[in-house]
Each structure stands twice: as structure tokens, then as C-alpha cells.
Motif scaffolding. Structure first.
Motif, PDB file in Angstrom:
ATOM      1  N   VAL A 166       0.837  -1.197   0.000  1.00 24.36           N
ATOM      2  CA  VAL A 166       0.000   0.000   0.000  1.00 24.36           C
ATOM      3  C   VAL A 166       0.874   1.250   0.000  1.00 24.36           C
ATOM      4  O   VAL A 166       1.690   1.451   0.902  1.00 24.36           O
ATOM      5  N   LEU A 167       0.721   2.061  -1.044  1.00 22.91           N
ATOM      6  CA  LEU A 167       1.254   3.418  -1.037  1.00 22.91           C
ATOM      7  C   LEU A 167       0.200   4.287  -0.366  1.00 22.91           C
ATOM      8  O   LEU A 167      -0.887   4.480  -0.901  1.00 22.91           O
ATOM      9  N   ARG A 168       0.513   4.774   0.776  1.00 26.89           N
ATOM     10  CA  ARG A 168      -0.503   5.426   1.604  1.00 26.89           C
ATOM     11  C   ARG A 168      -0.817   6.827   1.100  1.00 26.89           C
ATOM     12  O   ARG A 168       0.082   7.632   0.830  1.00 26.89           O
ATOM     13  N   HIS A 169      -2.095   7.103   0.976  1.00 27.27           N
ATOM     14  CA  HIS A 169      -2.567   8.458   0.694  1.00 27.27           C
ATOM     15  C   HIS A 169      -3.759   8.702   1.620  1.00 27.27           C
ATOM     16  O   HIS A 169      -4.870   8.227   1.378  1.00 27.27           O
ATOM     17  N   ASP A 170      -3.521   9.417   2.691  1.00 26.18           N
ATOM     18  CA  ASP A 170      -4.566   9.625   3.691  1.00 26.18           C
ATOM     19  C   ASP A 170      -5.635  10.589   3.183  1.00 26.18           C
ATOM     20  O   ASP A 170      -5.332  11.667   2.662  1.00 26.18           O
ATOM     21  N   PHE A 171      -6.882  10.188   3.374  1.00 25.03           N
ATOM     22  CA  PHE A 171      -8.035  11.009   3.005  1.00 25.03           C
ATOM     23  C   PHE A 171      -8.496  11.818   4.209  1.00 25.03           C
ATOM     24  O   PHE A 171      -7.938  11.708   5.305  1.00 25.03           O
ATOM     25  N   ALA A 172      -9.530  12.610   3.992  1.00 21.57           N
ATOM     26  CA  ALA A 172     -10.042  13.476   5.056  1.00 21.57           C
ATOM     27  C   ALA A 172     -10.623  12.684   6.222  1.00 21.57           C
ATOM     28  O   ALA A 172     -10.762  13.209   7.318  1.00 21.57           O
ATOM     29  N   GLY A 173     -10.981  11.438   5.993  1.00 23.58           N
ATOM     30  CA  GLY A 173     -11.541  10.634   7.058  1.00 23.58           C
ATOM     31  C   GLY A 173     -11.981   9.279   6.536  1.00 23.58           C
ATOM     32  O   GLY A 173     -11.741   8.940   5.365  1.00 23.58           O
ATOM     33  N   PRO A 174     -12.619   8.466   7.367  1.00 22.29           N
ATOM     34  CA  PRO A 174     -13.101   7.162   6.927  1.00 22.29           C
ATOM     35  C   PRO A 174     -14.218   7.306   5.898  1.00 22.29           C
ATOM     36  O   PRO A 174     -14.759   8.396   5.697  1.00 22.29           O
ATOM     37  N   ALA A 175     -14.510   6.208   5.240  1.00 22.89           N
ATOM     38  CA  ALA A 175     -15.544   6.209   4.200  1.00 22.89           C
ATOM     39  C   ALA A 175     -16.722   5.366   4.635  1.00 22.89           C
ATOM     40  O   ALA A 175     -16.558   4.341   5.299  1.00 22.89           O
ATOM     41  N   THR A 176     -17.914   5.791   4.251  1.00 26.30           N
ATOM     42  CA  THR A 176     -19.131   5.023   4.490  1.00 26.30           C
ATOM     43  C   THR A 176     -19.559   4.389   3.178  1.00 26.30           C
ATOM     44  O   THR A 176     -19.916   5.110   2.240  1.00 26.30           O
ATOM     45  N   PRO A 177     -19.505   3.066   3.060  1.00 32.36           N
ATOM     46  CA  PRO A 177     -19.869   2.432   1.788  1.00 32.36           C
ATOM     47  C   PRO A 177     -21.258   2.840   1.327  1.00 32.36           C
ATOM     48  O   PRO A 177     -22.222   2.852   2.108  1.00 32.36           O
ATOM     49  N   GLY A 178     -21.345   3.235   0.079  1.00 34.93           N
ATOM     50  CA  GLY A 178     -22.616   3.621  -0.509  1.00 34.93           C
ATOM     51  C   GLY A 178     -22.968   5.088  -0.369  1.00 34.93           C
ATOM     52  O   GLY A 178     -23.928   5.555  -0.979  1.00 34.93           O
TER      53      GLY A 178
END
Length: 321
Positions: free
Chosen positions: A62-74
Motif C-alpha cells: 500500500v502506497l498510503r494516501h490519507d483522506f479526510a476521514g473514513p468512508a461510508t460504503p454507498g
């Protein structure tokens, strides 16, 4: 040792992240670019600083790229849009500098990107072409599990059917043919490509009685390109050129419009169809499906097209090398 194929995360609320672990079973040396928080629970992964860093067997690099936060599927989050775009740009940089052998892109949501980051491009492909220097590109959809293979390139893509005749100019058709010809040589290892060109009208216009475009536009262009040495057949009636004996006579078909090209591939090989972008200075494939928000996170997503896209990217990189 060949460089890895890079798989982008795509829209984190879609099925892209949950399909990423299947790359381990594909037989393709893959590195994933995205936020590991979006991977399914229990995924075995190892962060790498470079796409070529070794990892222990059974772990997804994994090449890490942090997003703004967790994701909610859908449920796409506008706060993630800028990072989705940044991942694509980073993937292109890695490909352009030779750090990865090819890119396989997980699906994005154009609506989410426009709402969250003002994404100014019609789609994924156009953004990739822009990052590559605004190069001309064409979309190929290729079957991977049927023989003879079915590879199609629509000369016009996402426009209303009523607009196709005006958009199917000699210039647009010639560009699609030339990109197909070059791509078959460079990326598929076909030294002397055979390209079939579909007519626009039923029965390829039947001598002008069902439309004049085939006689007045398509046929003269084919004749001119044949004189240059391209192996072209057409204009051919689209309703008789996609059964197996007909497909055996060509390596790819250039079609007049979207559905004329995509219906045959999706009928013959719905789960094994792969989207290929021709004309880029790097290899890009993608699965032939969207974000599938309706089933995201439910364990129902079929990985077949993603695995096929990874395998085709690997094979194309070998042909290009």
C-alpha cells in the motif's frame, strides 16, 4: 524484475477498496494507492514508501494516501473528492516516471468529484489525457475470456444518438482508427493489425439507400488509409460483424457510436470486459463497471473485471517493454 501494476483506490464509498484485496489472487504484482482505512476489515497489507518495496507474501503493498476521514460504503463524501483526484494525479506521475509498469484505475463518481472539488473534466479518461499533456485518446473495451477476442473502439462516445451523425467526422473516425492501429502494435504485440470499421447506418447504408454517411464519409476514408498500408475492412454492417467467425478476421473493430461498440463486448464477456485508454504515454486499464454504491460494503461485488483489468495491464506492459 518488472515494475508493479498500480491499482488506484477510486471512489472510497464505492466497491473499489473492497475489491483491492482480490489483487493478491490475481497473479499480478500489484501495489495499491489509497487510504488503508478504506480497505475491508481484516485485509493483510503493508505500507511501502516506494512502489517496488518488498512485502511479505500474502500482504497487499500500500502506497498510503490519507483522506479526510473514513468512508461510508454507498455514501460518497464531498470531503474525499480532492483526494480522489490527487490519487489519480499521483498514479500518473508514478507511471510517467517509470516507477510502475501500468495503472489500473478503480471507478470514480464524476458527480461526487464535481460536487466536492469542482472537477472540470467529463470523466476519468479526459483527466488522464490532460495529465499526460492533453494527448488525443480513444476508449477501447476488450474482452479477456472469449475467443476470438472482441476489442472495440467507439469513434464517438458519450453523446446523444441524435448527435452521432454530425460528430462522426472524417477527422474523428481517422483519429480512432490511427489510435487503434498504434495501440494494437505497441500494447498488444500485433505487428500487422487488422481493423474492421463498422458502418453508421443499417446494412452500412446499403449503397446510400439507408443513409449516405457510409458511402460518402466512411468508405473514402478507409480507401485513403488503405493506400497508406493500413489493413482495414469496411464499412461493415454492424449486425453481422461480431459473431465468432467474423471476429476471427479482425483484431479490433472501430465503431460509429457507444452502444454499437459496447453491446457486443458486454454480451459476450460481461464480467471479463476491460476498459483500455489508447493514446496515453503510459498504460491504463480499468474494470468495466462503476462505483456500484447500491452494493458497496455488502460483499456482493464481483472482482472478475478488476482482476481482468490488472492482468491485461500486466500483459500490455510486457508487450510495450
Amino acid at each position: 524484475m518488472m515494475a508493479r501494476v498500480l491499482l488506484t483506490c477510486g471512489e472510497p464509498a464505492g466497491i473499489g477498496p473492497e475489491l483491492a484485496p482480490f489483487a493478491l489472487a490475481s497473479g499480478v504484482d500489484t501495489v495499491w494507492l489509497g487510504d488503508p482505512r478504506h480497505l475491508p476489515p481484516g485485509t493483510a497489507w503493508t505500507e511501502v514508501q516506494s512502489p517496488s518495496d518488498p512485502v511479505q507474501p500474502g500482504h497487499l503493498p500500500v502506497l498510503r494516501h490519507d483522506f479526510a476521514g473514513p468512508a461510508t460504503p454507498g455514501t460518497p463524501d464531498p470531503a474525499h473528492a480532492a483526494d480522489v483526484i490527487a490519487v489519480i494525479a499521483r498514479a500518473v506521475e508514478l507511471a510517467m516516471t517509470g516507477q510502475v509498469a501500468a495503472i489500473t484505475t478503480a471507478p470514480i463518481s464524476k458527480q461526487a468529484l464535481k460536487q466536492g472539488a469542482g472537477f472540470a473534466f467529463p470523466g476519468h479518461t479526459e483527466y488522464l489525457a490532460h495529465l499526460a499533456g492533453d494527448v488525443p485518446v480513444a476508449m477501447m473495451l476488450a474482452s479477456t475470456t472469449v475467443t476470438p477476442s472482441c476489442r472495440v473502439v467507439p469513434a464517438t462516445i458519450h453523446i446523444p444518438l441524435q448527435d452521432v451523425p454530425a460528430a462522426l467526422t472524417p477527422q474523428a473516425l481517422e483519429q480512432a482508427i490511427r489510435l487503434t492501429h498504434a495501440g494494437l502494435i505497441r500494447d498488444f504485440g500485433i505487428a500487422a493489425p487488422r481493423i474492421a470499421v463498422a458502418g453508421l447506418n443499417p446494412h452500412a447504408g446499403e449503397g446510400g439507400t439507408m443513409g449516405r454517411q457510409d458511402r460518402d464519409i466512411i468508405a473514402p476514408l478507409i480507401a485513403r488509409l488503405r493506400a497508406e498500408g493500413l489493413n482495414l475492412a469496411g464499412p461493415l454492417p454492424a449486425d453481422t460483424m461480431f459473431h465468432a467467425p467474423a471476429r476471427a478476421t479482425w483484431d479490433a473493430a472501430v465503431c460509429a457510436y457507444h452502444d454499437q461498440a459496447l453491446i457486443p463486448v458486454k454480451t459476450l464477456d460481461f464480467s471479463g470486459g476491460v476498459n483500455v485508454t489508447l493514446g496515453l504515454p503510459f498504460i491504463r486499464t480499468s474494470p468495466d463497471h462503476g462505483t456500484a454504491f447500491d452494493i458497496a460494503g455488502r460483499g456482493l461485488a464481483d472482482p472478475s473485471s478488476t482482476l481482468a483489468a490488472l492482468k491485461l495491464a500486466r500483459d500490455m506492459s510486457k508487450a510495450r517493454a
